[in-house]
Design a protein around this motif. Structure first.
Motif, PDB file in Angstrom:
ATOM      1  N   LYS A 223       0.746  -1.275   0.113  1.00 27.83           N
ATOM      2  CA  LYS A 223       0.042  -0.016   0.213  1.00 27.83           C
ATOM      3  C   LYS A 223       0.851   1.187  -0.041  1.00 27.83           C
ATOM      4  CE  LYS A 223      -3.522  -2.403   2.510  1.00 27.83           C
ATOM      5  NZ  LYS A 223      -4.306  -2.664   3.763  1.00 27.83           N
ATOM      6  N   THR A 224       0.885   2.076  -0.913  1.00 34.95           N
ATOM      7  CA  THR A 224       1.710   3.268  -1.136  1.00 34.95           C
ATOM      8  C   THR A 224       0.786   4.465  -1.443  1.00 34.95           C
ATOM      9  OG1 THR A 224       3.260   1.756  -2.098  1.00 34.95           O
ATOM     10  CG2 THR A 224       3.693   3.991  -2.539  1.00 34.95           C
ATOM     11  N   LEU A 225       1.103   5.613  -0.934  1.00 41.82           N
ATOM     12  CA  LEU A 225       0.597   6.914  -1.234  1.00 41.82           C
ATOM     13  C   LEU A 225       2.057   7.852  -1.649  1.00 41.82           C
ATOM     14  CD1 LEU A 225      -1.398   9.375  -1.137  1.00 41.82           C
ATOM     15  CD2 LEU A 225      -0.238   9.847   1.256  1.00 41.82           C
ATOM     16  N   PHE A 226       1.709   8.310  -2.995  1.00 39.82           N
ATOM     17  CA  PHE A 226       2.830   9.181  -3.484  1.00 39.82           C
ATOM     18  C   PHE A 226       2.655  10.549  -3.318  1.00 39.82           C
ATOM     19  CE2 PHE A 226       3.065   5.315  -6.059  1.00 39.82           C
ATOM     20  CZ  PHE A 226       4.229   4.953  -6.276  1.00 39.82           C
ATOM     21  N   ILE A 227       3.524  11.139  -2.768  1.00 44.37           N
ATOM     22  CA  ILE A 227       3.407  12.575  -2.574  1.00 44.37           C
ATOM     23  C   ILE A 227       4.328  13.350  -3.496  1.00 44.37           C
ATOM     24  CG2 ILE A 227       3.544  14.494  -0.838  1.00 44.37           C
ATOM     25  CD1 ILE A 227       3.915  11.063   0.668  1.00 44.37           C
ATOM     26  N   GLU A 228       3.626  14.032  -4.306  1.00 38.75           N
ATOM     27  CA  GLU A 228       4.584  14.576  -5.454  1.00 38.75           C
ATOM     28  C   GLU A 228       5.383  15.780  -5.057  1.00 38.75           C
ATOM     29  OE1 GLU A 228       4.795  13.021  -8.045  1.00 38.75           O
ATOM     30  OE2 GLU A 228       2.848  11.635  -7.304  1.00 38.75           O
ATOM     31  N   GLN A 229       6.492  16.176  -5.568  1.00 40.99           N
ATOM     32  CA  GLN A 229       7.292  17.257  -5.187  1.00 40.99           C
ATOM     33  C   GLN A 229       6.770  18.581  -5.374  1.00 40.99           C
ATOM     34  OE1 GLN A 229      10.804  18.017  -7.796  1.00 40.99           O
ATOM     35  NE2 GLN A 229      11.472  19.664  -6.874  1.00 40.99           N
ATOM     36  N   GLY A 230       6.707  19.265  -4.126  1.00 38.57           N
ATOM     37  CA  GLY A 230       6.081  20.550  -4.170  1.00 38.57           C
ATOM     38  C   GLY A 230       4.801  20.688  -3.383  1.00 38.57           C
ATOM     39  N   GLU A 231       4.271  19.467  -3.301  1.00 35.03           N
ATOM     40  CA  GLU A 231       2.829  19.358  -2.882  1.00 35.03           C
ATOM     41  C   GLU A 231       2.824  19.903  -1.284  1.00 35.03           C
ATOM     42  OE1 GLU A 231      -0.597  15.788  -2.017  1.00 35.03           O
ATOM     43  OE2 GLU A 231       1.276  15.310  -3.499  1.00 35.03           O
TER      44      GLU A 231
END
Length: 304
Positions: A118-126
């Protein structure tokens, strides 16, 4: 002189003045590959990727083996990669490298039916706090909140990889904000079985499994890399594990000539993918010397 293949390393491993076990392992494994290539008739040599004096148009192919400083010099490495890909062909291909170097590739594999954590991606600058990211992971992805792992999408060797307990969220938030400002990050459910049972690295050449190792973290740690005191031993995988591994490689955008597939039992005791390494994976040739010959013959059959 012109070459069929250049083995790529980084400057730490070219004529080192001092040796330790890690450097000796790299030198041994790169030499096994070099010998295997020469044994079947290839003209081959070994160069640091940042060698300013080497003319990359003089080699037909370049194969990534121990370019392990690239993540600490990523901007410089990216510029070099774009330049060198116009001068020679890369093993594995530049298409695969560009896809695999960023762990967003896990999304693609999941879409192709491969089980991932289970993975949550947090994008750069978010703009998001660590607390809100964890809340999003729990509510949107069903995370178990006993502990979580934070790591970059572009990284190697467990760089900026942190295990975070619920009681530690506040103290990690400033670091989290700093990291997300500079790069995309991943938040994953902590995998308890990796600590107790280890992580399996499966080596695959031209889509077929060849050999495997079991990596176990040292007592009190969760990172299985030997850089952090983890241990490694030969491993005899099950048919289920081999089938899962070969399905992972088949789900890539194109078939890699060589790959390492790291797998484990997730918190529900199902097989899952920890990582697919097709850029510059450690392939444990020192434990399986004949695998270097398998690699050389795989190159010959696919490219020559």
């Amino acid at each position: 002189m012109n070459y069929d293949i250049v083995i790529l390393t980084d400057p730490r491993y070219t004529n080192p003045k001092e040796l330790n076990s890690g450097i000796e392992n790299v030198l041994l494994e790169d030499q096994l590959v070099l010998d295997a290539l020469k044994k079947i008739g290839f003209s081959a040599t070994r160069k640091s990727w940042d060698d300013p004096d080497f003319d990359w148009t003089t080699t037909q192919y370049a194969i990534f083996r121990s370019t392990w400083d690239c993540f600490n010099r990523f901007s410089e490495f990216s510029n070099w990669l774009n330049d060198v890909s116009g001068k020679t062909k890369l093993i594995n291909s530049k298409k695969l490298i560009n896809w695999n170097i960023d762990k967003h590739y896990m999304k693609d594999l999941a879409a192709n039916g491969i089980a991932i954590p289970k993975t949550l991606f947090i994008e750069q600058g978010e703009t998001i706090t660590l607390s809100d990211a964890i809340k999003k992971a729990i509510e949107g992805y069903g995370f178990d909140n006993t502990s979580l792992v934070l790591k970059p999408c572009i990284s190697g060797g467990a760089r900026h990889t942190y295990k975070i307990l619920p009681s530690e969220v506040v103290q990690y938030d400033e670091l989290f904000q700093e990291l997300v400002t500079n790069e995309a990050m991943m938040l994953q459910e902590f995998q308890h079985n990796i600590v107790t049972k280890g992580e399996i690295s499966m080596m695959v050449f031209n889509g077929k499994f060849t050999n495997a190792v079991l990596k176990i973290a040292k007592l009190g740690d969760f990172r299985v890399q030997d850089d952090f005191g983890g241990s490694v031993q030969k491993y005899n995988p099950s048919k289920e594990e081999i089938s899962f591994t070969e399905n992972v490689v088949a789900a890539a955008p194109e078939m890699p000539i060589y790959a390492r597939v790291d797998i484990f039992r997730d918190n529900d005791n199902n097989l899952a993918l920890a990582e697919l390494e097709i850029f510059e994976p450690e392939l444990w040739f020192r434990l399986f010397p004949d695998a270097a010959n398998v690699l050389a013959n795989s190159i010959k059959s696919r490219l020559f």
